[in-house]
Scaffold this active site. Structure first.
Site, mmCIF file in Angstrom:
data_model
loop_
_atom_site.group_PDB
_atom_site.id
_atom_site.type_symbol
_atom_site.label_atom_id
_atom_site.label_comp_id
_atom_site.label_asym_id
_atom_site.label_seq_id
_atom_site.Cartn_x
_atom_site.Cartn_y
_atom_site.Cartn_z
ATOM 1 N N GLU A 1 0.819 -1.218 0.000
ATOM 2 C CA GLU A 1 0.000 0.000 0.000
ATOM 3 C C GLU A 1 0.853 1.268 0.000
ATOM 4 O OE1 GLU A 1 -2.725 0.468 3.317
ATOM 5 O OE2 GLU A 1 -3.523 2.335 2.513
ATOM 6 N N LYS B 1 -2.358 -1.967 -3.243
ATOM 7 C CA LYS B 1 -3.423 -1.135 -2.665
ATOM 8 C C LYS B 1 -3.027 0.324 -2.826
ATOM 9 C CE LYS B 1 -5.836 -0.235 1.709
ATOM 10 N NZ LYS B 1 -6.466 -0.854 2.882
HETATM 11 P P1 13P Z 1 -9.192 4.109 4.086
HETATM 12 O O1 13P Z 1 -10.042 3.389 3.066
HETATM 13 O O2 13P Z 1 -9.959 4.745 5.179
HETATM 14 O O3 13P Z 1 -8.166 5.001 3.416
HETATM 15 O O4 13P Z 1 -8.374 2.975 4.852
HETATM 16 C C1 13P Z 1 -7.763 2.000 4.139
HETATM 17 C C2 13P Z 1 -6.529 1.597 4.829
HETATM 18 O O5 13P Z 1 -6.358 0.454 5.171
HETATM 19 C C3 13P Z 1 -5.516 2.622 5.070
HETATM 20 O O6 13P Z 1 -4.301 2.018 5.408
#
Ligand code: 13P
Length: 351
Positions: free
Chosen positions: A187, A229
């Site tokens: 991510e 992500k």
């Molecule tokens: P949000 O969808 O609130 O951005 O959270 C996703 C997430 O796991 C952030 O690390």
């Protein structure tokens, strides 16, 4: 620990590829319920309840026991405390999720910290002792992991320095996760904070994805056995001219197609502070933009939880209505995942 033989590696990676594909199965996506202690406190502050261990357990219990959520939710990302907690009937949360066909996952980074010599930028920590922690989480039932790097847009930033150190840490984490039998969710989040245009978000997101994918390959991460992500490419919150859903889909796909190989099974977008309706409308538009090399799914935290959290507000009498709110939002997001949000909102009445 014995290094994997080539054959064992192939077998292990094929198992991870199966899990990755299950997480982005058609119509389904991931619920991020891995708020750290400080983040869940912020969420609970917004509904005026205290962040005690009991309240945190009760809130996660409400989400995980929502009837029918498994029709749209393929996996749930847990926090270290949560993976060790149990539902009211004593079933450990990972077991409860598994029994509904939902894959348990775990956040393994320890947060974004100021990066030395780079004002306004951060590096995500958590690599020390990670191999041992991953082994423990696997034993507790986790089958995928998450690590979030944060990239900020501002005057003269993001720097190449911040982008590459974060890419390096993401790849170190991803390689260790695959070794431990966990699908890494990689991510790199380029934040919406600021008044930047969507073009600047495109530029920062492209530079970030380019670095992240290059380092993942250099560190021998199997792309087939991971999920990405990323953020959607969006206008900054404070930008006067907000891009349309079509522009968001267009810029987002352009960045992904340039930098993400087709070997990656799926993209699970974060919601990143968009309203739940915007996050769903953008995901829907992305899924209506034609065939792509990867599945386009979601891994939403706030967008999936906002309505449920507000409805619950810490009152046990509101659990059922909060579960209804969560189920409704999950169904809408599942429809957006199929590019079928309009049909979901306005079903054609039976003749
Ligand atoms: P949000 O969808 O609130 O951005 O959270 C996703 C997430 O796991 C952030 O690390």
């Amino acid at each position: 620990m014995q290094p994997f033989s080539e054959e064992r590696t192939r077998e292990a990676m094929s198992e991870l590829n199966d899990i990755a594909r299950a997480l982005v199965a058609p119509g389904k996506g991931i619920l991020a319920a891995d708020e750290s202690d400080s983040t869940i406190k912020k969420r609970f502050d917004s509904i005026n309840i205290e962040s005690t261990e009991d309240n945190r357990r009760a809130y996660r219990d409400l989400l995980f026991t929502t009837p029918g959520a498994e029709d749209y939710i393929s996996g749930v990302i847990l926090f270290d405390e949560t993976i060790r907690q149990s539902a009211l009937d004593g079933t450990p949360f990972p077991k409860l999720l598994e029994s509904k066909g939902i894959v348990p996952g775990i956040k393994v980074d320890t947060g974004a910290k100021p990066l030395a010599g780079a004002e306004g930028e951060t590096v995500t920590e958590g690599l020390d002792g990670l191999r041992e922690r991953l082994e423990e989480y696997h034993g507790l039932g986790a089958r995928f992991a998450k690590w979030r790097a944060v990239i900020t847009i501002g005057k003269q930033i993001p720097s190449e320095y911040a982008i590459w150190v974060n890419a390096h840490a993401l790849a170190r984490y991803a390689a260790l996760s695959q070794e431990a039998g966990l699908v890494p969710i990689v991510e790199p989040e380029v934040l919406m904070d600021g008044d930047h245009t969507i073009e600047r978000s495109f530029e920062a997101t492209s530079r970030t994805l380019q670095a992240v994918l290059a380092v993942l390959v250099a560190q021998r991460v199997r792309l087939e056995a991971m999920l990405l992500k990323p953020n959607m490419v969006l206008s900054g919150y404070a930008c006067r001219e907000q891009a349309t859903h079509e522009e968001v889909a267009d810029w987002t796909l352009r960045a992904l197609r340039r930098h993400v190989p087709a070997a990656v099974p799926g993209i699970a977008f974060l919601s990143g502070g968009q309203s739940d309706d915007d996050a769903d409308a953008n995901l829907d538009t992305l899924n209506r933009a034609g065939a792509q090399p990867w599945q386009l799914s979601f891994s939403y935290g706030r967008a999936l939880q906002a309505a449920a959290l507000k409805t619950w507000s810490g009152d046990p009498a509101h659990v059922l209505s909060a579960q209804r709110a969560f189920a409704e939002r999950a169904a809408a997001t599942g429809a957006a995942r199929r590019g079928a949000l309009a049909e979901h909102r306005h079903p054609v009445p039976a003749a």
